[in-house]
Structure formats: structure tokens, C-alpha cells
Design a protein around this motif. Structure first.
Motif, PDB file in Angstrom:
ATOM      1  N   ASN A 235       0.964  -1.077   0.018  1.00  0.00           N
ATOM      2  CA  ASN A 235      -0.151   0.151  -0.088  1.00  0.00           C
ATOM      3  C   ASN A 235       0.839   1.222  -0.100  1.00  0.00           C
ATOM      4  O   ASN A 235       0.566   2.181  -0.765  1.00  0.00           O
ATOM      5  CB  ASN A 235      -0.810   0.049   1.081  1.00  0.00           C
ATOM      6  CG  ASN A 235      -2.181  -1.011   1.136  1.00  0.00           C
ATOM      7  OD1 ASN A 235      -2.572  -0.914  -0.145  1.00  0.00           O
ATOM      8  ND2 ASN A 235      -2.374  -1.645   2.172  1.00  0.00           N
ATOM      9  N   ASP A 236       1.846   1.129   0.850  1.00  0.00           N
ATOM     10  CA  ASP A 236       2.659   2.496   0.955  1.00  0.00           C
ATOM     11  C   ASP A 236       3.460   2.807  -0.345  1.00  0.00           C
ATOM     12  O   ASP A 236       3.424   3.984  -0.831  1.00  0.00           O
ATOM     13  CB  ASP A 236       3.692   2.360   1.814  1.00  0.00           C
ATOM     14  CG  ASP A 236       3.306   2.395   3.490  1.00  0.00           C
ATOM     15  OD1 ASP A 236       2.090   2.816   3.706  1.00  0.00           O
ATOM     16  OD2 ASP A 236       3.779   2.168   4.320  1.00  0.00           O
ATOM     17  N   ASN A 237       3.891   1.833  -1.107  1.00  0.00           N
ATOM     18  CA  ASN A 237       4.620   1.903  -2.405  1.00  0.00           C
ATOM     19  C   ASN A 237       3.570   2.244  -3.596  1.00  0.00           C
ATOM     20  O   ASN A 237       4.171   2.793  -4.503  1.00  0.00           O
ATOM     21  CB  ASN A 237       5.700   0.784  -2.744  1.00  0.00           C
ATOM     22  CG  ASN A 237       6.763   0.886  -1.498  1.00  0.00           C
ATOM     23  OD1 ASN A 237       7.591   1.781  -1.899  1.00  0.00           O
ATOM     24  ND2 ASN A 237       6.780  -0.059  -0.763  1.00  0.00           N
ATOM     25  N   ALA A 238       2.398   1.581  -3.406  1.00  0.00           N
ATOM     26  CA  ALA A 238       1.422   1.541  -4.624  1.00  0.00           C
ATOM     27  C   ALA A 238       1.114   3.352  -4.466  1.00  0.00           C
ATOM     28  O   ALA A 238       1.045   3.923  -5.674  1.00  0.00           O
ATOM     29  CB  ALA A 238       0.417   0.909  -4.466  1.00  0.00           C
ATOM     30  N   GLN A 239       0.861   3.810  -3.267  1.00  0.00           N
ATOM     31  CA  GLN A 239       0.126   5.075  -3.123  1.00  0.00           C
ATOM     32  C   GLN A 239       1.487   6.197  -3.800  1.00  0.00           C
ATOM     33  O   GLN A 239       1.054   7.220  -4.450  1.00  0.00           O
ATOM     34  CB  GLN A 239       0.053   5.452  -1.706  1.00  0.00           C
ATOM     35  CG  GLN A 239      -0.656   6.797  -1.715  1.00  0.00           C
ATOM     36  CD  GLN A 239      -1.945   6.663  -2.409  1.00  0.00           C
ATOM     37  OE1 GLN A 239      -2.935   6.045  -2.279  1.00  0.00           O
ATOM     38  NE2 GLN A 239      -2.180   7.889  -3.302  1.00  0.00           N
ATOM     39  N   LYS A 240       2.573   5.811  -3.491  1.00  0.00           N
ATOM     40  CA  LYS A 240       3.847   6.488  -4.206  1.00  0.00           C
ATOM     41  C   LYS A 240       3.639   6.585  -5.623  1.00  0.00           C
ATOM     42  O   LYS A 240       3.907   7.686  -6.286  1.00  0.00           O
ATOM     43  CB  LYS A 240       5.163   6.156  -3.749  1.00  0.00           C
ATOM     44  CG  LYS A 240       5.429   6.366  -2.193  1.00  0.00           C
ATOM     45  CD  LYS A 240       6.628   5.794  -2.019  1.00  0.00           C
ATOM     46  CE  LYS A 240       7.205   5.822  -0.542  1.00  0.00           C
ATOM     47  NZ  LYS A 240       8.243   5.133  -0.029  1.00  0.00           N
TER      48      LYS A 240
END
Length: 261
Positions: A235-240
Motif C-alpha cells: 500500500n505504501d509503495n503503490a500510493q507513491k
């Protein structure tokens, strides 16, 4: 002051241009209802992040992924703190189902992942709940450990939103609190750890043997904690990526009706 603004502006332009280059490389533009096309777009971005990372967006190479000071809770009894470690196997996940639900704004993804593992330096922390049960018995551990998952099936229901940023550009937004999943272990799970003690007695071998002999029950017990950790990374990297994703360049449908403030 002027020079600082020029540097900041130049950096911003570099990031945007680099991001655009990545999406040009993937070279996909999809109708919002075309799940097959969206799956190819999703897979292309995921493969780029997994194999190479997207450093200009702050997305590291996901496989292997470095873990620092991450915590896994087991039944509220024991916390396992991963001080330094790695998670491997994201690249071994193969999709066998993908559906974009435009009504609920969610993507339903089915994955089969093989040879997924978490390993590194760990520390055991006994919770007050377990202390109340075991009394003065001293259980502690700090050393090297690993969990290797041979094969697992994941069914994800990934929730997202559609919004406009301060420039009026439409962006997708991950909604991790509304994302759900189910899982099923299709093969065994192997545990390894050293330096597990009761008092001064090393029980590492006994403990790991018990875990490996009863892997199916143990995996079901703590599996969600491990997968929750993997989803935080996702989730953290997908949002970036989504923060920089030029939606108008990859989605042909007008998404204005889906925008929520």
C-alpha cells in the motif's frame, strides 16, 4: 532564495519527467471498465517496481524488500520484532484473476505466490497477556530467524478512491482501511530461529521442530500478521506510484463522475 526555488522546480520537473517515462515504457491506455487491459497496466507497473524499483518516485526495489523495526503479533501473546530483515518473493506472485468493480471502486485480484520468505534479526517480546498466564517463567529470544512460505493463494479486494489534487489533476487513492483479503496455504511453511530461551536453557531446536511439525495450524494462527505486513509494504509503495500516475494518460474514460472530495 531565487536559486533555491530554481533548484526545487528543476527537481520537480525531473521527477515528473522520469515518472512520465516509466508510464510511457508501460505504454497502456485503458477504458475504466476493461479489466483485461487494466490488469496488463497493473502488472506492468508492479513488475517495474518489483524488479527495478522506481527511485525517482521514492519506490525502492520491492524484491527483496528491506524491513526495519517491523512487528508481528501472534495471538496477542508474543510480539516478534524484526529489527533488520528482508522480505522476498513478491516477484513470484502470479495473477490468475483480476476484476475492476467500478460500482464499489475496488479491484479484486487473485494471486498465487511461491517461495515467499521473511528473514532477519528478530527479538521476542512477551506481552502482558502471556505474562499473566506463565507467571515468572522467563521466555526471551534475540537472534536470526526466518519464515518461508512455499505456496499461498491470496484473494484481495483492494479498495481505492478517485480524487483531484491541488492542481485539479485526477489521481487514484489507496484505501487500505477498506481493503480486505483471504488466504490459503497450498504447501508447507518452514520456520527457523536461534537463541530462543526459557531462562538460560536454549529451546531453539525444540521450538522450531514443533513449529515445523505443526506448520498448518501455526501458519493459520500467525499468517494474517505476516500478510498484513506485506500489505503495508504494498500500500505504501503503490500510493507513491499513484501520486505521480498521470491518470488521463493511462485511462481513456472520463473519471470526473467518480471523484469524491
Amino acid at each position: 532564495m531565487f536559486q533555491s526555488k530554481v533548484i526545487i522546480l528543476s527537481s520537480a520537473i525531473f521527477v515528473l519527467c522520469s515518472a512520465a517515462a516509466i508510464f510511457d515504457k508501460i505504454n497502456k491506455k485503458c477504458d475504466f471498465n476493461d479489466s483485461e487491459c487494466l490488469q496488463a497496466l497493473y502488472s506492468g507497473i508492479l513488475a517495474e517496481a518489483t524488479n527495478n524499483g522506481i527511485p525517482e518516485l521514492g519506490v525502492p526495489k520491492i524484491d527483496p524488500f528491506e524491513l526495519k523495526n517491523q512487528q508481528i503479533s501472534i495471538l496477542g501473546m508474543i510480539n516478534i520484532i524484526i529489527a533488520e530483515g528482508t522480505a522476498k518473493g513478491f516477484k513470484n506472485c502470479v495473477g490468475n484473476g483480476f476484476q475492476n468493480d467500478v460500482e464499489s471502486l475496488s479491484i479484486k485480484v487473485s494471486l498465487i505466490c511461491e517461495n515467499f520468505s521473511v528473514s532477519g534479526k528478530y527479538k521476542i517480546e512477551v506481552t502482558p497477556v502471556l505474562k499473566a498466564i506463565i507467571g515468572t517463567i522467563d521466555i526471551h529470544g534475540e537472534g536470526q530467524g526466518s519464515v518461508a512460505i512455499e505456496k499461498i493463494k491470496l484473494d484481495l479486494d483492494i479498495a481505492y478512491g478517485v480524487s483531484k489534487n491541488e492542481n485539479g489533476d485526477i489521481r487514484f487513492v489507496m484505501k487500505p482501511d477498506d481493503t480486505t483479503y483471504t488466504f490459503e496455504f497450498l504447501d508447507n511453511v518452514k520456520f527457523a530461529a536461534d537463541s530462543i530461551f526459557i531462562g538460560s536453557q536454549d529451546i531453539s531446536t525444540v521450538t522450531t521442530n514443533i513449529l515445523n511439525e505443526n506448520w498448518e495450524f501455526i501458519a493459520k494462527t500467525f499468517g494474517k500478521s505476516v500478510l498484513d505486513l506485506a500489505l503495508v509494504v504494498f500500500n505504501d509503495n503503490a500510493q507513491k506510484v499513484l501520486n505521480a500516475l498521470p491518470v488521463k494518460d493511462v485511462i481513456s474514460t472520463d473519471l470526473t463522475p467518480y471523484v469524491k472530495s
